[in-house]
Design a protein around this motif. Sequence first.
Motif, PDB file in Angstrom:
ATOM      1  N   ILE A  46       0.900  -1.248   0.062  1.00 53.72           N
ATOM      2  CA  ILE A  46       0.167   0.009  -0.084  1.00 53.72           C
ATOM      3  C   ILE A  46       0.926   1.321  -0.067  1.00 53.72           C
ATOM      4  N   ILE A  47       0.755   2.137  -0.920  1.00 50.64           N
ATOM      5  CA  ILE A  47       1.335   3.370  -1.076  1.00 50.64           C
ATOM      6  C   ILE A  47       0.610   4.571  -0.808  1.00 50.64           C
ATOM      7  N   ASN A  48       0.918   5.344  -0.105  1.00 50.32           N
ATOM      8  CA  ASN A  48      -0.133   6.650   0.004  1.00 50.32           C
ATOM      9  C   ASN A  48       0.794   7.769  -0.100  1.00 50.32           C
ATOM     10  N   THR A  49       0.168   8.478  -1.251  1.00 49.87           N
ATOM     11  CA  THR A  49       1.002   9.421  -1.839  1.00 49.87           C
ATOM     12  C   THR A  49       0.162  10.901  -1.794  1.00 49.87           C
ATOM     13  N   THR A  99       7.563  11.919   2.754  1.00 47.51           N
ATOM     14  CA  THR A  99       7.503  13.073   3.247  1.00 47.51           C
ATOM     15  C   THR A  99       8.162  14.198   2.384  1.00 47.51           C
ATOM     16  N   SER A 100       8.641  15.317   2.701  1.00 47.27           N
ATOM     17  CA  SER A 100       9.418  16.310   2.207  1.00 47.27           C
ATOM     18  C   SER A 100      10.471  16.768   2.654  1.00 47.27           C
ATOM     19  N   SER A 101      11.352  17.398   2.222  1.00 52.37           N
ATOM     20  CA  SER A 101      12.435  18.078   2.686  1.00 52.37           C
ATOM     21  C   SER A 101      11.941  19.135   3.869  1.00 52.37           C
ATOM     22  N   SER A 102      10.625  19.717   3.665  1.00 51.83           N
ATOM     23  CA  SER A 102      10.134  20.204   4.748  1.00 51.83           C
ATOM     24  C   SER A 102      10.067  19.950   6.035  1.00 51.83           C
ATOM     25  N   TYR A 103      10.147  18.508   6.227  1.00 55.35           N
ATOM     26  CA  TYR A 103      10.253  17.763   7.454  1.00 55.35           C
ATOM     27  C   TYR A 103      11.405  18.269   8.378  1.00 55.35           C
ATOM     28  N   THR A 104      12.431  18.539   7.587  1.00 55.65           N
ATOM     29  CA  THR A 104      13.622  18.801   8.508  1.00 55.65           C
ATOM     30  C   THR A 104      13.810  20.252   9.251  1.00 55.65           C
ATOM     31  N   ARG A 105      12.779  21.232   8.442  1.00 60.48           N
ATOM     32  CA  ARG A 105      12.918  22.609   8.814  1.00 60.48           C
ATOM     33  C   ARG A 105      11.764  23.186   8.436  1.00 60.48           C
ATOM     34  N   VAL A 138       7.534  -1.057   6.828  1.00 58.29           N
ATOM     35  CA  VAL A 138       6.948   0.308   6.896  1.00 58.29           C
ATOM     36  C   VAL A 138       8.125   1.387   6.737  1.00 58.29           C
ATOM     37  N   ASN A 139       7.814   2.107   5.445  1.00 58.92           N
ATOM     38  CA  ASN A 139       9.033   2.937   5.023  1.00 58.92           C
ATOM     39  C   ASN A 139       8.426   4.511   4.695  1.00 58.92           C
ATOM     40  N   CYS A 140       9.232   5.221   4.654  1.00 61.80           N
ATOM     41  CA  CYS A 140       8.992   6.563   4.322  1.00 61.80           C
ATOM     42  C   CYS A 140      10.041   7.084   3.121  1.00 61.80           C
ATOM     43  N   ILE A 141       9.686   7.896   2.093  1.00 56.94           N
ATOM     44  CA  ILE A 141      10.602   8.184   1.165  1.00 56.94           C
ATOM     45  C   ILE A 141      10.438   9.684   1.222  1.00 56.94           C
ATOM     46  N   ASN A 142      11.657  10.322   1.026  1.00 57.98           N
ATOM     47  CA  ASN A 142      11.927  11.773   0.955  1.00 57.98           C
ATOM     48  C   ASN A 142      12.351  12.131  -0.352  1.00 57.98           C
ATOM     49  N   PRO A 143      11.526  12.132  -1.287  1.00 54.57           N
ATOM     50  CA  PRO A 143      11.976  12.546  -2.715  1.00 54.57           C
ATOM     51  C   PRO A 143      12.614  14.025  -2.857  1.00 54.57           C
ATOM     52  N   GLU A 144      13.633  14.120  -3.696  1.00 57.31           N
ATOM     53  CA  GLU A 144      13.832  15.520  -4.112  1.00 57.31           C
ATOM     54  C   GLU A 144      12.601  16.243  -4.519  1.00 57.31           C
ATOM     55  N   ARG A 145      12.853  17.468  -4.807  1.00 56.84           N
ATOM     56  CA  ARG A 145      11.921  18.436  -5.448  1.00 56.84           C
ATOM     57  C   ARG A 145      11.394  17.629  -6.725  1.00 56.84           C
ATOM     58  N   THR A 146      10.060  17.234  -6.738  1.00 54.66           N
ATOM     59  CA  THR A 146       9.423  16.623  -7.646  1.00 54.66           C
ATOM     60  C   THR A 146       8.669  17.152  -8.659  1.00 54.66           C
ATOM     61  N   LYS A 147       8.415  17.132  -9.890  1.00 51.11           N
ATOM     62  CA  LYS A 147       7.503  17.755 -10.841  1.00 51.11           C
ATOM     63  C   LYS A 147       6.031  16.947 -10.637  1.00 51.11           C
ATOM     64  N   THR A 148       5.376  17.442  -9.583  1.00 50.59           N
ATOM     65  CA  THR A 148       3.961  17.103  -9.442  1.00 50.59           C
ATOM     66  C   THR A 148       3.065  18.023  -9.710  1.00 50.59           C
ATOM     67  N   PRO A 149       1.851  17.691  -9.931  1.00 50.79           N
ATOM     68  CA  PRO A 149       0.748  18.723  -9.992  1.00 50.79           C
ATOM     69  C   PRO A 149       0.832  19.557  -8.759  1.00 50.79           C
ATOM     70  N   ARG A 167       8.615   9.678 -12.552  1.00 48.66           N
ATOM     71  CA  ARG A 167       9.224   8.160 -13.070  1.00 48.66           C
ATOM     72  C   ARG A 167      10.274   7.552 -12.111  1.00 48.66           C
ATOM     73  N   ASP A 168      11.077   8.644 -11.755  1.00 46.60           N
ATOM     74  CA  ASP A 168      12.463   8.258 -10.813  1.00 46.60           C
ATOM     75  C   ASP A 168      11.675   8.102  -9.376  1.00 46.60           C
ATOM     76  N   VAL A 169      10.832   8.854  -9.027  1.00 45.63           N
ATOM     77  CA  VAL A 169      10.129   8.482  -7.524  1.00 45.63           C
ATOM     78  C   VAL A 169       9.330   7.260  -7.787  1.00 45.63           C
ATOM     79  N   ALA A 170       8.671   6.753  -8.725  1.00 50.22           N
ATOM     80  CA  ALA A 170       8.008   5.610  -8.867  1.00 50.22           C
ATOM     81  C   ALA A 170       8.962   4.383  -8.766  1.00 50.22           C
ATOM     82  N   ILE A 171       9.999   4.496  -9.442  1.00 47.94           N
ATOM     83  CA  ILE A 171      11.065   3.175  -9.492  1.00 47.94           C
ATOM     84  C   ILE A 171      11.714   3.546  -8.246  1.00 47.94           C
TER      85      ILE A 171
END
Length: 177
Positions: A46-49, A99-105, A138-149, A167-171
């Motif tokens: 299960i992936i929650n985006t 998550t987002s890089s915003s979690y660190t600050r 159970v994991n959490c990914i913190n991708p770089e700035r990603t081109k999302t809507p 696509r890179d985030v999906a992989i």
Amino acid sequence: VNIIKSYRGTVYSFSRSENSVDVGNHPHVQDALSSVYKSEGRIDAIINTAGILIKESLSSMSDQSIRTSIDVNLLGVVNVAQASYDYLKESHGSLLFYTSSSYTRGRMMYSLYSATKAAIVNFTQAIAEEWGDLHIRVNCINPERTKTPMRIQNFGNEPDNTLLPVRDVAIASINTI
């Protein structure tokens, strides 16, 4: 979806806009997962985006905007985890959050987004420990700035070479689950 098919997986997609499934509403999440289980007989990952960024100062945010931010970004994660538990316990499956890089600050003009993204990291760590003996990953990914809507809506069009392709985030997500 094409990436998942190459791994011989079946993807079910749920969202507020696509099929009126709101992660902030626990019965919506339960019903969505139940329908997948009835169809497939198991759920392996299960992936929650789901996420929402309301770029506004806290002092000017409406009660509804505050509630929506918390419901989608934090309560949604809790709801997905709780509704996923029995299915993933049975399959020894995986649960993935973002998550987002915003979690660190904490960031000006999106304090609730930053706060909820920090909470997701801690929540992920906690339930990963709780569920580890049951062989639920159970994991959490913190991708770089990603081109999302969501990013385009809040920051406008940015040069493609400055953003990570979806696509890179999906992989990376597939390799994590």
